[in-house]
Design an enzyme around this catalytic site. Structure first.
Site, PDB file in Angstrom:
ATOM      1  N   HIS A 169       1.704   4.425  -2.854  1.00  0.00           N
ATOM      2  CA  HIS A 169       1.792   5.882  -2.629  1.00  0.00           C
ATOM      3  C   HIS A 169       3.165   6.400  -3.060  1.00  0.00           C
ATOM      4  O   HIS A 169       3.291   7.445  -3.698  1.00  0.00           O
ATOM      5  CB  HIS A 169       1.609   6.195  -1.138  1.00  0.00           C
ATOM      6  CG  HIS A 169       0.186   6.205  -0.660  1.00  0.00           C
ATOM      7  ND1 HIS A 169      -0.770   7.021  -1.205  1.00  0.00           N
ATOM      8  CD2 HIS A 169      -0.437   5.530   0.345  1.00  0.00           C
ATOM      9  CE1 HIS A 169      -1.937   6.840  -0.558  1.00  0.00           C
ATOM     10  NE2 HIS A 169      -1.752   5.931   0.381  1.00  0.00           N
ATOM     11  N   GLU A 229      -4.733   7.883  -3.134  1.00  0.00           N
ATOM     12  CA  GLU A 229      -5.223   6.623  -2.585  1.00  0.00           C
ATOM     13  C   GLU A 229      -5.464   5.603  -3.702  1.00  0.00           C
ATOM     14  O   GLU A 229      -5.318   4.401  -3.477  1.00  0.00           O
ATOM     15  CB  GLU A 229      -6.505   6.896  -1.786  1.00  0.00           C
ATOM     16  CG  GLU A 229      -6.914   5.790  -0.852  1.00  0.00           C
ATOM     17  CD  GLU A 229      -5.992   5.583   0.356  1.00  0.00           C
ATOM     18  OE1 GLU A 229      -5.108   6.426   0.601  1.00  0.00           O
ATOM     19  OE2 GLU A 229      -6.162   4.555   1.043  1.00  0.00           O
ATOM     20  N   HIS A 266       0.833  -1.207   0.000  1.00  0.00           N
ATOM     21  CA  HIS A 266       0.000   0.000   0.000  1.00  0.00           C
ATOM     22  C   HIS A 266       0.875   1.267   0.000  1.00  0.00           C
ATOM     23  O   HIS A 266       0.727   2.132  -0.866  1.00  0.00           O
ATOM     24  CB  HIS A 266      -0.911  -0.013   1.228  1.00  0.00           C
ATOM     25  CG  HIS A 266      -1.825   1.160   1.349  1.00  0.00           C
ATOM     26  ND1 HIS A 266      -3.139   1.136   0.931  1.00  0.00           N
ATOM     27  CD2 HIS A 266      -1.625   2.412   1.833  1.00  0.00           C
ATOM     28  CE1 HIS A 266      -3.699   2.307   1.146  1.00  0.00           C
ATOM     29  NE2 HIS A 266      -2.801   3.105   1.697  1.00  0.00           N
ATOM     30  N   GLU A 267       1.785   1.338   0.968  1.00  0.00           N
ATOM     31  CA  GLU A 267       2.647   2.529   1.028  1.00  0.00           C
ATOM     32  C   GLU A 267       3.550   2.595  -0.199  1.00  0.00           C
ATOM     33  O   GLU A 267       3.861   3.681  -0.700  1.00  0.00           O
ATOM     34  CB  GLU A 267       3.476   2.539   2.315  1.00  0.00           C
ATOM     35  CG  GLU A 267       2.664   2.543   3.621  1.00  0.00           C
ATOM     36  CD  GLU A 267       1.617   3.634   3.717  1.00  0.00           C
ATOM     37  OE1 GLU A 267       1.814   4.710   3.114  1.00  0.00           O
ATOM     38  OE2 GLU A 267       0.573   3.415   4.382  1.00  0.00           O
TER      39      GLU A 267
END
Lengths: 503, 503
Positions: free
Chosen positions: B271, B297, B267-268
């Site tokens: 980003h 997001e 997830h990070e």
């Protein structure tokens, strides 16, 4: 008087301005710490730009006319407490000094520093001083100009010394280094006649992770507050502070050199204990800042040498160290260990020198800097002078420029007047430590039982809390009853090294 | 026209001002990153002060009249390139928006945020919403005032949405969440009838260090540039950027929850890939900034869910994962692993929700925020509404406030309008990923062979380089040919979960 503001209001205004500047400066320090520890390599250029921007903002804030007016008004005010008065006095002094620099000079110095640094890098790569000399010439010219801008009494070098060690003069340093020559030389000559000490076991293989944990343990034992600091790895060990409750150290771990990590930790730990001992309520104000570079260095050297290389210290710690590195030290006696960590051996590189020959390295740089400032030495002849001095004082032959005149980065940064603070640190340390031994009953015994609290308490009472309230000389006199004298160091050295070398 | 300055000079002046502000803002980000990763606990208060000071400086720089004049002049200028024009336009918009906030309102909001945050902490400790309600009431009042200050068309909530997702409206969100209810509910109902999936093996013991190394490996595989970033530990995983060449992620490692670290990293990483893909030459300018929170997001969710929870992804990675954790996974088939990591189970806590039920958590918050802003919901009745909604949409009974209305920190920060961006991220992600599958031949096959470069290339071509040049809606339409629609997510969800649950 501060117009229609009350004294309290004026002082609060001054304090708020100073703390705002401190916030920016400490932010720069965080960015700098990160640069040396965690910054990914591609981020370097933008980081440089960010630091430059913040430095500009801090400079703008500190040269603002409003701050000047506030300072002037407070300076006339008779209602301030002694600490408040001292803060205002020192801030005004700093402010006025800042305003002595014309913008054109600042720009020229910044350009020259940049050029000089790159020339030094290039010259080091090529191992050729001549590639550095032209840029260094320009730098020296600017430093002489800086001395005139700042103003001085006596020698022009005094103006630069004053930047790092307020009030220090060539007069005082000449006396000290004269004694270095006349008293330290005979001791070194006597040591040189003794059989060489074996320290090869310090260079056997010491596991990295075990070294790291051991270093952390040393810091904790010294009293370094890990809730108000931390240790990280960096190429060159350093201490940095973002406020007295966040003081960080870094170390370097060399698997083939146990001493490198150990005394780096203790050395930086000494710096850090000082910063952690500065008064938090003086955050951003002169009385919340370290006295001087020399006093800062006295704190690191005191712990590193007077404590960390003492027999007392290792009498307690050595069994534990042997257990930590049994493969390396099980068969080495405390006596041999103690001799090894204090081995005296003239050498070429300052940063690798033992605690005695070290001061000749500094003396050589001091003589050169002084000569460059008064014009008695020319940049062109520097290499020859350097090599001649190393032969004369350390009896070593300089094989090339990288191991000689190009070894230090300081001149390329324009840091003239900085080197002497290293020796001053050792000399203050010896004088302070002798005073502590006199004033604290059982100090040596406590160290010999692994309890450093009495020493730390003494430092926390006599040195740390004053910040810049006293100058180095005032502090020294207050704490030891005397101005700085080389004799304390010489007494310490004679006693310790006579023992070690059986003189 | 910009007086007697050339267009190039005016634009350079604007750019320099914006980059100076960016330098300060990114310095704040460094201080914030350090705060979450390495700051010793006692340093927190001074660090807070330093961040406040820098924020004040950034604000001062961005509200300066000179910047306004420069922006106004450039805005009249017809000689700018499209990117330059967009930068000026957006900066002027930001500048004017900033100036809509009277100083008194900013101070009131800052006080209320502080009060609200502490009330939330206290209420959480006591597990009692009533201790939070009065402070939240004040906050809601101020947020309604903010909406009037900013101005809006239609619903007052639009003004706040606009802060996080420019141009987003309650109209668009109402349509989307209507579809969430009408199309997602039946799928969930069907899933609930199936036998429960076993994911207990994800909660056996996974070694911390092995997890850490595995996470780093995942980041590298995704294409995260470790020379322009790094990963550290923090309590809550986050991504922060100091420029596109220094984008850092953090993760959390739970030895009893393998999924926690794994999908946090992915997830990070999503980003971070976005931030690393922003144009460095637009540093400090709007076109160098992320489009919106929703688009940000979308990048993390696309990697986390559409890629990182796909069968294709694990078809390649699973054997390697089994080798990394043989004790945990040797006897678990790929099929069972895939089912486990996609287990659907309505629950109380948003941050622990699966990728389907998650959107009901968001919808509930959206409905509440909208009602608070238009006055149709009162803060006093919030707890009852919350509990009723959770029963109605997720069929779970809220046992207490900590597991209910007090679970999220956002409202205490005054972040109204933020929650919807989480769902928007998933919906954009589905629509983008479907477009990529159509536009990149063999995309799924490449993922199934562990090659994510074609996907990254597509993102680096279609999404990352534009910054704020397009709004989210414009970008979505440009990339997918359509405005944001829930149908892409629903198609993705139907296909994936029908497969998993054999519907």
């Amino acid at each position: 008087m501060a117009g229609n503001k009350s004294t309290a209001e004026s002082y609060a205004d001054y304090k708020a301005r100073m703390q705002k500047i401190a916030d920016v400066k400490y932010a720069i320090a965080v960015l700098g710490w990160d640069q040396e520890t965690y910054l990914p390599e591609k981020g370097a250029a933008f980081r440089g730009q960010q630091i430059t921007t913040l430095s500009g903002i801090a400079h703008e804030l500190f040269t603002s006319a409003d701050l000047g007016t506030t300072l002037q008004a407070l300076h006339q005010n008779n209602e301030l407490s002694p600490v408040e008065r001292k803060n205002v006095e020192l801030s005004l002094e700093d402010f006025e000094k800042n305003n002595k620099y014309p913008a054109a000079f600042v720009a020229a110095l910044s350009d020259a520093t940049n050029e000089c640094y790159h020339a030094w890098i290039k010259a080091r790569k090529a191992n050729d001083y001549q590639l550095f000399a032209p840029a260094l010439s320009k730098m020296v010219e600017l430093k002489r100009e800086e001395a005139s801008l700042l103003g001085f009494t006596g020698h022009p070098y005094n103006a630069l010394l004053n930047e790092y060690e307020k009030g220090m003069t060539t007069g005082q340093l000449d006396t000290i280094f004269q004694e270095v020559k006349s008293s330290l030389s005979p001791l070194l000559a006597a040591i040189e006649k003794q059989p060489p000490v074996d320290k090869s076991f310090l260079h056997s293989h010491y596991d990295k992770n075990v070294q790291w944990s051991y270093g952390i343990e040393l810091l904790k034992q010294m009293g370094y507050d890990m809730q108000a600091g931390r240790q990280d790895l960096s190429e060159h060990p350093f201490t940095t502070s973002f406020n007295p409750l966040d003081v960080r150290v870094t170390t370097r771990v060399d698997e083939n050199d146990f001493g490198n990590m150990t005394w780096s930790c203790i050395h930086e730990g000494g710096h850090a204990l000082y910063e952690q001992g500065l008064p938090t309520d003086q955050y951003g104000l002169p009385c919340g800042e370290a006295t001087s570079l020399g006093i800062h260095e006295s704190q690191s050297r005191l712990w590193e040498n007077n404590v960390g290389r003492s027999l007392n210290f290792w009498q307690f710690r050595y069994p534990e160290l042997q257990n930590t590195f049994p493969g390396n030290l099980r068969t080495v006696s405390l006596h041999d260990f103690y001799k090894a960590i204090n081995k005296v051996q003239p050498s070429l590189i300052r940063t690798e020198a033992d605690e005695l020959t070290y001061h000749f390295h500094i003396m050589i740089r001091y003589e050169i800097e002084k000569g460059l400032m008064d014009g008695s030495i020319d940049v062109k002849e520097l290499k020859d002078i350097w090599n001649k001095y190393y032969q004369e004082y350390l009896h070593v032959k300089v094989p090339d420029d990288v191991h000689g005149i190009l070894q230090d980065i300081h001149w390329s940064h324009g840091s003239f007047g900085y080197f002497p603070t290293y020796s001053l640190g050792s000399f203050y340390a010896a004088q302070f430590f002798a005073a502590a031994q006199k004033q604290v009953p059982g100090l040596d015994e406590s160290i010999a039982t692994g309890d450093y609290q009495p020493l730390l308490n003494w430092l926390r009472t006599n040195i740390h809390p004053y910040g810049r309230f006293y100058t180095s000389n005032e502090l020294c006199e207050r704490v030891t009853g005397k101005p700085l004298e080389f004799s304390a160091f010489m007494e310490y050295a004679n006693k310790k090294y006579s023992g070690i070398y059986g003189l």
